[in-house]
Design a protein around this motif. Structure first.
Motif, PDB file in Angstrom:
ATOM      1  N   GLY A  36       0.806  -1.210   0.000  1.00 59.71           N
ATOM      2  CA  GLY A  36       0.000   0.000   0.000  1.00 59.71           C
ATOM      3  C   GLY A  36       0.844   1.267   0.000  1.00 59.71           C
ATOM      4  N   PHE A  37       2.066   1.177   0.518  1.00 51.10           N
ATOM      5  CA  PHE A  37       2.973   2.334   0.528  1.00 51.10           C
ATOM      6  C   PHE A  37       3.437   2.703  -0.882  1.00 51.10           C
ATOM      7  N   LEU A  38       3.334   1.780  -1.823  1.00 53.58           N
ATOM      8  CA  LEU A  38       3.844   2.033  -3.177  1.00 53.58           C
ATOM      9  C   LEU A  38       3.072   3.122  -3.912  1.00 53.58           C
ATOM     10  N   VAL A  39       1.826   3.365  -3.513  1.00 53.90           N
ATOM     11  CA  VAL A  39       1.041   4.385  -4.212  1.00 53.90           C
ATOM     12  C   VAL A  39       1.236   5.772  -3.598  1.00 53.90           C
ATOM     13  N   TYR A  40       2.229   5.913  -2.749  1.00 52.39           N
ATOM     14  CA  TYR A  40       2.559   7.221  -2.177  1.00 52.39           C
ATOM     15  C   TYR A  40       3.392   8.003  -3.183  1.00 52.39           C
ATOM     16  N   GLU A  41       2.879   9.116  -3.662  1.00 52.31           N
ATOM     17  CA  GLU A  41       3.520   9.929  -4.699  1.00 52.31           C
ATOM     18  C   GLU A  41       3.881   9.048  -5.904  1.00 52.31           C
ATOM     19  N   ASP A  42       5.137   9.057  -6.352  1.00 51.83           N
ATOM     20  CA  ASP A  42       5.541   8.216  -7.485  1.00 51.83           C
ATOM     21  C   ASP A  42       6.061   6.877  -6.979  1.00 51.83           C
ATOM     22  N   LEU A  43       6.281   5.953  -7.901  1.00 45.81           N
ATOM     23  CA  LEU A  43       6.673   4.595  -7.541  1.00 45.81           C
ATOM     24  C   LEU A  43       8.011   4.546  -6.805  1.00 45.81           C
ATOM     25  N   ALA A  44       8.973   5.356  -7.239  1.00 42.77           N
ATOM     26  CA  ALA A  44      10.296   5.361  -6.604  1.00 42.77           C
ATOM     27  C   ALA A  44      10.198   5.834  -5.153  1.00 42.77           C
ATOM     28  N   THR A  45       9.433   6.903  -4.926  1.00 37.53           N
ATOM     29  CA  THR A  45       9.265   7.417  -3.562  1.00 37.53           C
ATOM     30  C   THR A  45       8.509   6.410  -2.701  1.00 37.53           C
ATOM     31  N   GLY A  46       7.484   5.796  -3.290  1.00 36.25           N
ATOM     32  CA  GLY A  46       6.726   4.788  -2.565  1.00 36.25           C
ATOM     33  C   GLY A  46       7.571   3.578  -2.199  1.00 36.25           C
ATOM     34  N   TRP A  47       8.432   3.162  -3.125  1.00 34.07           N
ATOM     35  CA  TRP A  47       9.308   2.019  -2.858  1.00 34.07           C
ATOM     36  C   TRP A  47      10.290   2.335  -1.735  1.00 34.07           C
ATOM     37  N   ALA A  48      10.818   3.547  -1.735  1.00 32.53           N
ATOM     38  CA  ALA A  48      11.742   3.957  -0.671  1.00 32.53           C
ATOM     39  C   ALA A  48      11.024   3.978   0.685  1.00 32.53           C
ATOM     40  N   LEU A  49       9.783   4.461   0.698  1.00 30.90           N
ATOM     41  CA  LEU A  49       9.009   4.489   1.943  1.00 30.90           C
ATOM     42  C   LEU A  49       8.685   3.080   2.407  1.00 30.90           C
ATOM     43  N   LEU A  50       8.330   2.212   1.476  1.00 32.90           N
ATOM     44  CA  LEU A  50       8.029   0.817   1.830  1.00 32.90           C
ATOM     45  C   LEU A  50       9.238   0.148   2.478  1.00 32.90           C
ATOM     46  N   GLN A  51      10.422   0.361   1.903  1.00 35.94           N
ATOM     47  CA  GLN A  51      11.634  -0.230   2.469  1.00 35.94           C
ATOM     48  C   GLN A  51      11.896   0.273   3.888  1.00 35.94           C
TER      49      GLN A  51
END
Length: 219
Positions: free
Chosen positions: A149-164
């Motif tokens: 669910g964190f992946l849909v935060y802003e763009d994919l790269a930002t979401g991936w960084a937040l997920l990690q």
């Protein structure tokens, strides 16, 4: 902003409200409700109210992103209450998240939807008698479903960084929450079913005894 061990501890402190949830869940289990949909409705309102309580404490982890134990509650609401209960919980959580606002609203609502899906899968995975191993593995599965669910935060790269960044502290906190609270809720449910079986057994043997008395009297 909260992160690492500080985030984990604050999320785990969120579990204090679950003590009240477990107590009220046990009371609701013992209510004689002939209509299963009414039961699901009441369960949904109970879990939904719990969601509102845990969302009062807002743990900010990124710009416009707040986390809490709402997704764990949605999974448990769906698992123990049923589809209607889960959907009511999703509505409570999504409505509150919209009220909070911020650029992480879409991510928050996505997390609630994924939680409902995880709860439905777990509900079909096993029967009413659920073992501790079921809750350990099921909570791990639900956590893996919720985290994207964190992946849909802003763009994919930002979401991936937040997920990690959230995977360990947030994932571990909701996984432990679902495991511990799930086992306690199951204990309450098992106790209720045990009381029903005992009452049925008492009625059966009372009828048998009374029939024997009647036969003996006739002889």
């Amino acid at each position: 902003m909260y992160q690492g061990p500080q985030l984990f501890l604050n999320l785990f402190n969120n579990l204090a409200i679950f003590i009240v949830l477990i107590f009220l869940f046990g009371m609701l289990c013992r209510m004689r409700l002939p209509n299963p949909w009414v039961r699901q409705l009441l369960m949904g309102l109970l879990f939904g109210a719990t969601i509102l309580c845990v969302m009062v404490v807002r743990l900010r982890v990124a710009e416009g992103v707040v986390v809490d134990q709402r997704n764990a509650i949605i999974v448990l609401a769906t698992l123990f209450g049923g589809p209607l209960s889960g959907l009511i919980s999703v509505c409570f959580a999504s409505g509150m998240r919209l009220a909070i606002g911020g650029i992480g609203v879409l991510s928050g609502i996505a997390g609630t939807m994924l939680s409902f899906v995880a709860g439905m899968v777990l509900r079909r995975w096993n029967g009413k008698e659920r073992s501790p191993a079921f809750f350990v593995l099921g909570s791990l599965f639900a956590t893996l479903v919720i985290l994207p669910g964190f992946l849909v935060y802003e763009d994919l790269a930002t979401g991936w960084a937040l997920l990690q960044r959230m995977a360990l502290p947030y994932g571990l906190a909701i996984c432990l929450g679902m495991t511990l609270v799930g086992m306690l809720l199951q204990r309450e449910q098992n106790r209720f079913h045990g009381e029903l079986r005992l009452a049925a057994s008492e009625r059966k043997y009372r009828q048998l005894y009374e029939n024997l008395i009647d036969i003996d009297f006739e002889v």
